[in-house]
Every structure is written in structure tokens, then in C-alpha cells.
Design a protein around this motif. Structure first.
Motif: not given
Lengths: 226, 454
Positions: B379-383
């Protein structure tokens, strides 16, 4: 009939329903308005009934409907699944189990285990647990080879748990015209990439000859696996 | 009955049971005269009864448990017992990627799946700081789907509300009309409910061919169905007798209890997040916020009917916008590190990733393949940070409070489900009223327990 309402002393809401702007239809219209429902009831008797006569009449689903999965084959019959497990990773319900294995081009007579898909790996074990599956479709979106697709088949009910774990032989698409059942070698002169570029259009003479010559070995391979 | 009992008979009457406390009334089920019994009961001056209603009761709108204290037919105290449909959705979401979270939150309030999906995706996009980059087409599709969902949710509210009052026809008409909407939703998303169609960054796939025709054909049918519902309900003297001035909750009560949605608007406050805090481009649509000042179940019913007409207006505007878009307009954010990497296509083998997409990732671009694998597995990283995003669901303000610790999964996602907050009002609405009005009051709140308990 008086109902005490908390917060209002006279037992009635302060703003009465008369302040609602109602349709101003005049005397006769107001008098007939409560009868409108009877009109609906009466008119409904002459309308087509929308009841679905399932299971006698099965309504086809929309084309995008998320139904039973299918594991597809390349046009020459080799399986598209490469055992990468992306479907299992994407599944939010942990419904998919994949175990990959290496394709083996060593002759089966010399102990080879056969080639099931182009390239290095294939899905040796593939199970979908339809008791867990939520039909969200993330698996088909994750599949990098279009090995996994969803059909429109929705009749998946059963009366025991065991039969609802579908195994690879149940999910694998049937062998169609021009295909040869796996295992068999790749098309001569083609590499894995060519399969994805759409250069393979069907099984070749060489593959058919191989399948004809090695039918017994393939059968023994299958019986060994069982 | 015998006083002789042995240790081997654990169910035998003990001698203690036969010595009654001094002065206590004894009612026997057999013998005697009914009049004597009534006289005895009356002499106690006690008519207080505690009734447990639900959770398995056909008219409590799902697995809602109501504990009612009755004085005769009047309700003196009401308490709502919830938690019978708790499924741990929020906790589960902490163990899935941000994209997978959509498949969970869509199941909270199962009658309004698109609203949860949109609220969650808007929250994730806000955390990512990509709110401005969402393609316009994706936003319009979201609006279209949300308004379709609002229609179907309101139709179920009226249908089940009518059924609970004994009006089966209202139920059949309501569900018949809802079926038309579910058919459109099935055509677009592939599922009738729990769609997981709206994704962080956009929507799962573009609209299918022929959907505009289907929507255009369905609109007049829906208008006709709504007209039938109005004829059945609006001036029906029995319905008015059951709903007018029932379930009363004025603006002060609404504000004190955090009530939103049709209940708040029935108290006269034109509070609608689509107008007061627009999202997904709602400021570009022409529609009215419906209010009434009756504060009762009848007003809420009328508001729901009128809101459906407004939703039809929005759907028509959204459809026109979508048709005006150039073919092939994107429906997913351009950033390849966030965009879910699927291009679905339908073939003879069913629905799966298009062969063009396969050719690109498997045959041509190693970069695309790496993105595909990274996004699906990790998945993508979220700040890190936290946001609160609210949308106007069919039931009221649906908020999503998302907290990220910088990882690929949420640290915490909390949903402010409007049904949960609105259900607080059940005591204020029912106490002092009649037993039969409890059903009407709960139906006018329209709680969905899947959303309440999550």
C-alpha cells in the motif's frame, strides 16, 4: 387523547402541524387527498408485477457483477496464474490461499514436475474460501496477469463448510478450442513476455505433438500428485 | 405440590418458597376470579411495568434493544440498548491497508455504503494532501453515487417505517423503487451493496457504457414511484394520526443531543453539510435544503420524500456533467505512487485487469510492475497526522476521524455515524408518549444498527 410531551406545558408541541405549507388544493381536493392511496392501490392491479420468479426465472446480472472467480488460461492452454500471491495480499478477508511452485522443463520421465505456466513460477495450490470471500473484487484488480477474473455466477450456496473452499481444479477455466491442458511446454521460440504481449494465439503443432507423446507421463504426474 | 423432597431432586420446591414474606401479594395463575386478581393488583397502586423490546423485534429497526418503563400505556422511561451488531470494523481497519479499509467501512451503515466510502476516502486524501488533485470526474461520480445511495436509504427508511406501522404497501412500493436504484449501482460497481467502489484517490473504475441511458430511463420511473409513495402517505389520515406530533424533538433538544440529518431539519434548522461545508464539488449543484418546523415524525417523513426529489435533481445535474466530460477523462489521481493500479475490463472470461494493463506491467514497463506490486502488497504511506472529514449522509453528519502514524495502515479510524448520535434522542422522543409511538419515533430516527455498533 392527550399525550404529555416533555418540555411543553400543554402537552402539545408549540408549533403545530398547521404551520406546514401544505398543497393548497381547495375544498374538494383536500377532501379527496386522503383517498389518493386507494387510487394507487387500484391502479396497481393493472400494472405488471415486478416480482422476480427466482429460481424459475433467473435474471441475468449486470456485466460487472462480482460473482464466482475463474482462473484463466493462455490461448495455448498454459495457466495464467504465476503464483505471485498478489490476490491473497489484496484480499481484505483473507479468503485466498496460494502456494507457488517452480515450473520444471526437465522431462517428466527424468523426474521433472512439468510446466504449467509460462515463465518461472505457477500456482501449485490455489484455494478460495467462499465462506470468507466478500466479493469486493480487490483480488481481480490485483492480479497482474488477468489469471483471476470474476464471472457472473452467483449461485454459491451450499450446506457444508468443506465444499465452499474451492480448489484450483474447480476454479480453473475449462480447456477451450485450440488449447491444450497444462502441463506442456511453452510455444517454441516464445518467451514469457511474448505471452503477455499477446503474441501467442493458440497451441502449436509442436505442443500438440508433445502432448500426444507424453500423455502417459502427464497422467502419471497427476496421479503422483494425488 | 409436595413438601417431601429429597436431595436427588434439585428442582423440587423448597420449603422456603412456601413461606411468603409478610404482606406480600400473591397471584396464582389458577383458580380464583379474575376480578379478585385485578382488585388485588389495583390495591397495590402499582402499574409500572418494565418491558424489554428487542433486540429481536420486528419493529425496532434491526437489532436495537429498547428498555421501556411503562405506566399503563404511557412510556415513563426509555433506554436504548445497543451493541448487538458490533463487528469491530474500526479495529479491523487498523490491520488493513488504506485501500482495503474501504471494503470494511462500506459495511458500517449498510444502507448508505457510498457515504462511508466517500468520508473515509476524503479523510485519507486530506491526510495525503491530494484533495485538490482528485480528478473532477471522480468527484462527480462520487456525487452521483452518493445521491443514488441517499435515495435508496430514504426509500428504505419510508418502507420499513411504513411496515413497522403496519402499512405493507408502503414497504413493497419503497423496496420496488429501491430496486431500480440498486440496479443502477450494480451496473456501475458490480455490487448492489457494500460496493468498495470509491477508493482513496478516485473511484475504482469509470462508468460503464450505457449507464446514462439507464439513469435517464429510470428517472421517470422513480418520480412515478415517489408520487405513489406521496399519494399513499402524505394525506393518509391513519398515517397522520400515527405520526403528527409524535416523536417530538425541538431544535434545543436536537442541538443538545448532537442530532443531525432529517431530524434536525424537521426542527427547522437548514443544516446540510452539502451547503454549509461543501465537498466533492457540491457547491456546483443546484438543490434546496428541505426544512420543516413540526419537529415530529410526520415532518421527518415529508422531509425524506422532498429530499429524494432534490436528490433526483442532483443526479440529473451530475449525469449531465459526466456526459460533458471528454471520453477517457481520468477517474483516479495521477500520482502513480498512490493510485490503485487496476484497469478493469470485461471479457468472455469475466471481469479482470485489461489485457492492455497486463501488457504494460508484464511486458513493457518494469517500473509499472514494481508500482503494482508495491501498492497491492504494502500500500501507500500516509503522512503522520489526523483529520476529521464529514459528509452529509442520508441520516445526518457522517464524520471520519482518521489518524495516521505515517504507515501504510491507519493508526485509528473512527466514524461518527449519524445513526449512533441520533439514537440518543430516542429517550427524549419517546418518554411521556404512548407505547405505540415508540415504534414511530424510532422509525423516524431511522437508525441502522450496522452503523450504530460498527
Amino acid at each position: 387523547m392527550s399525550r404529555p410531551v416533555p418540555g411543553s406545558g400543554d402537552g402539545r408541541p408549540t408549533s403545530s402541524s398547521s404551520s406546514v405549507p401544505e398543497r393548497q388544493g381547495g375544498g374538494i381536493a383536500d377532501f379527496l387527498a386522503p383517498l389518493g392511496g386507494f387510487g394507487v392501490t387500484f391502479a396497481t392491479m393493472f400494472r405488471k408485477v415486478l416480482t422476480e420468479e427466482y429460481p424459475e426465472v433467473k435474471r441475468p446480472t449486470e456485466a460487472r457483477y462480482h460473482g464466482r472467480h475463474q482462473l484463466n488460461r493462455h490461448p495455448d492452454g498454459l495457466e495464467k496464474c504465476i503464483g505471485c500471491e498478489l490476490c491473497a495480499w489484496a484480499c481484505p478477508a483473507d479468503a485466498i490461499l496460494v502456494e507457488g511452485a517452480s515450473n520444471d522443463d526437465t522431462p517428466i520421465a527424468e523426474g521433472g514436475t512439468g510446466r504449467f505456466s509460462p515463465g518461472e513460477r505457477f500456482g501449485r495450490v490455489y484455494q478460495i474460501n467462499y465462506l470468507r470471500c466478500i466479493f469486493c473484487g480487490l483480488c481481480i484488480e490485483a492480479c497482474p496477469t488477468r489469471a483471476l477474473t470474476m464471472t457472473n455466477v452467483y449461485e454459491l450456496a451450499d450446506n457444508n463448510r468443506g465444499d465452499l473452499i474451492f480448489t484450483k481444479d474447480q476454479l480453473l477455466a475449462p480447456v477451450q478450442e485450440g488449447m491444450l491442458p497444462s502441463p506442456h511446454p511453452m510455444v517454441d521460440g516464445m518467451e514469457e513476455r511474448d505471452y503477455y504481449l499477446g503474441k501467442v494465439t493458440g497451441s502449436t503443432r509442436e505442443q500438440e505433438a508433445w502432448a500426444h507423446d507424453h500423455a502417459d507421463e502427464v497422467a502419471s504426474l497427476e496421479s503422483n500428485r494425488r | 405440590m409436595t413438601t417431601q423432597h429429597t436431595a436427588s431432586d434439585p428442582y423440587a420446591t423448597s420449603s422456603a418458597d412456601e413461606t411468603f414474606a409478610e404482606g406480600a401479594a400473591v397471584f396464582n395463575a389458577s383458580g380464583g376470579d379474575w376480578d379478585d386478581l385485578v382488585d388485588e393488583a389495583t390495591s397495590l397502586h402499582e402499574e409500572r411495568i418494565v418491558v424489554n423490546m428487542g433486540p429481536q423485534h420486528p419493529s425496532t429497526h434491526g437489532v436495537l434493544r429498547l428498555i421501556l418503563e411503562l405506566d399503563g400505556e404511557s412510556v415513563t422511561e426509555t433506554r436504548a440498548g445497543i451493541g448487538y451488531l458490533h463487528t469491530g470494523i474500526e479495529k479491523n481497519m487498523e490491520f488493513r491497508t488504506w485501500t482495503q479499509g474501504v471494503t470494511f467501512c462500506t459495511r458500517m451503515d449498510y444502507l448508505t455504503p457510498m457515504f462511508q466510502e466517500t468520508a473515509f476516502c476524503l479523510a485519507v486524501e486530506k491526510l495525503l494532501g491530494i484533495t485538490d488533485q482528485i480528478p473532477e470526474r471522480a468527484s462527480v461520480i462520487r456525487v452521483l453515487m452518493m445521491e443514488l445511495t441517499r435515495l435508496s436509504s430514504h426509500l428504505v427508511a419510508l418502507a420499513t417505517g411504513g411496515l413497522e406501522m403496519g402499512a405493507t404497501t408502503v414497504m413493497t412500493v419503497g423496496f420496488r423503487e429501491r430496486e431500480r436504484i440498486l440496479s443502477i449501482i450494480e451496473m456501475i460497481t458490480g455490487l448492489r451493496m457494500n460496493n468498495a467502489y470509491i477508493r482513496p484517490g478516485g473511484v475504482a473504475q469509470d462508468l460503464p457504457r450505457g449507464v446514462y441511458d439507464k439513469i435517464r430511463d429510470t428517472m421517470p420511473q422513480l418520480r412515478r414511484g415517489l408520487r405513489e409513495l406521496e399519494l399513499l402517505l402524505v394525506e393518509n389520515p391513519i398515517l397522520k394520526g400515527r405520526t403528527v406530533d409524535v416523536g417530538f424533538l425541538d431544535l434545543t433538544g436536537c442541538m443538545a443531543l448532537g442530532v443531525t440529518g432529517p431530524i434536525l431539519r424537521s426542527a427547522g434548522l437548514p443544516h446540510d453539510l452539502r451547503k454549509s461545508a461543501p465537498y466533492c464539488g457540491y457547491e456546483d449543484y443546484d438543490f434546496d435544503v428541505i426544512t420543516r418546523d413540526t419537529c415530529d415524525a410526520y415532518g421527518r417523513l415529508r422531509i425524506r420524500i422532498d429530499e429524494m426529489h432534490q436528490s433526483l435533481r442532483i443526479i440529473e445535474q451530475a449525469t449531465a456533467k459526466l456526459q460533458a466530460h471528454a471520453p477517457g477523462s481520468p477517474v483516479m489521481v495521477a500520482d502513480k505512487k498512490i493510485a490503485w493500479p487496476a484497469q478493469l475490463a470485461i471479457g468472455t472470461d469475466g471481469q479482470g485487469n485489461s489485457l492492455d494493463h497486463i501488457r504494460e506491467i508484464m511486458g513493457e514497463s518494469m517500473e509499472s510492475l514494481i508500482h503494482h506490486f508495491k501498492l497491492v502488497t504494502e500500500g501507500f504511506r500516509v503522512p503522520p497526522g489526523q483529520v476529521y472529514v464529514a459528509v452529509e449522509s442520508a441520516k445526518g453528519e457522517l464524520g471520519c476521524h482518521a489518524v495516521s502514524d505515517g504507515g501504510t495502515r491507519p493508526f485509528r479510524v473512527h466514524f461518527r455515524d449519524p445513526s449512533f448520535n441520533n439514537l440518543q434522542a430516542v429517550a427524549a422522543m419517546c418518554e411521556g408518549g404512548q407505547m405505540a409511538d415508540v415504534i414511530v419515533a424510532v422509525a423516524s430516527i431511522d437508525p441502522v444498527m450496522g452503523g450504530v455498533d460498527r
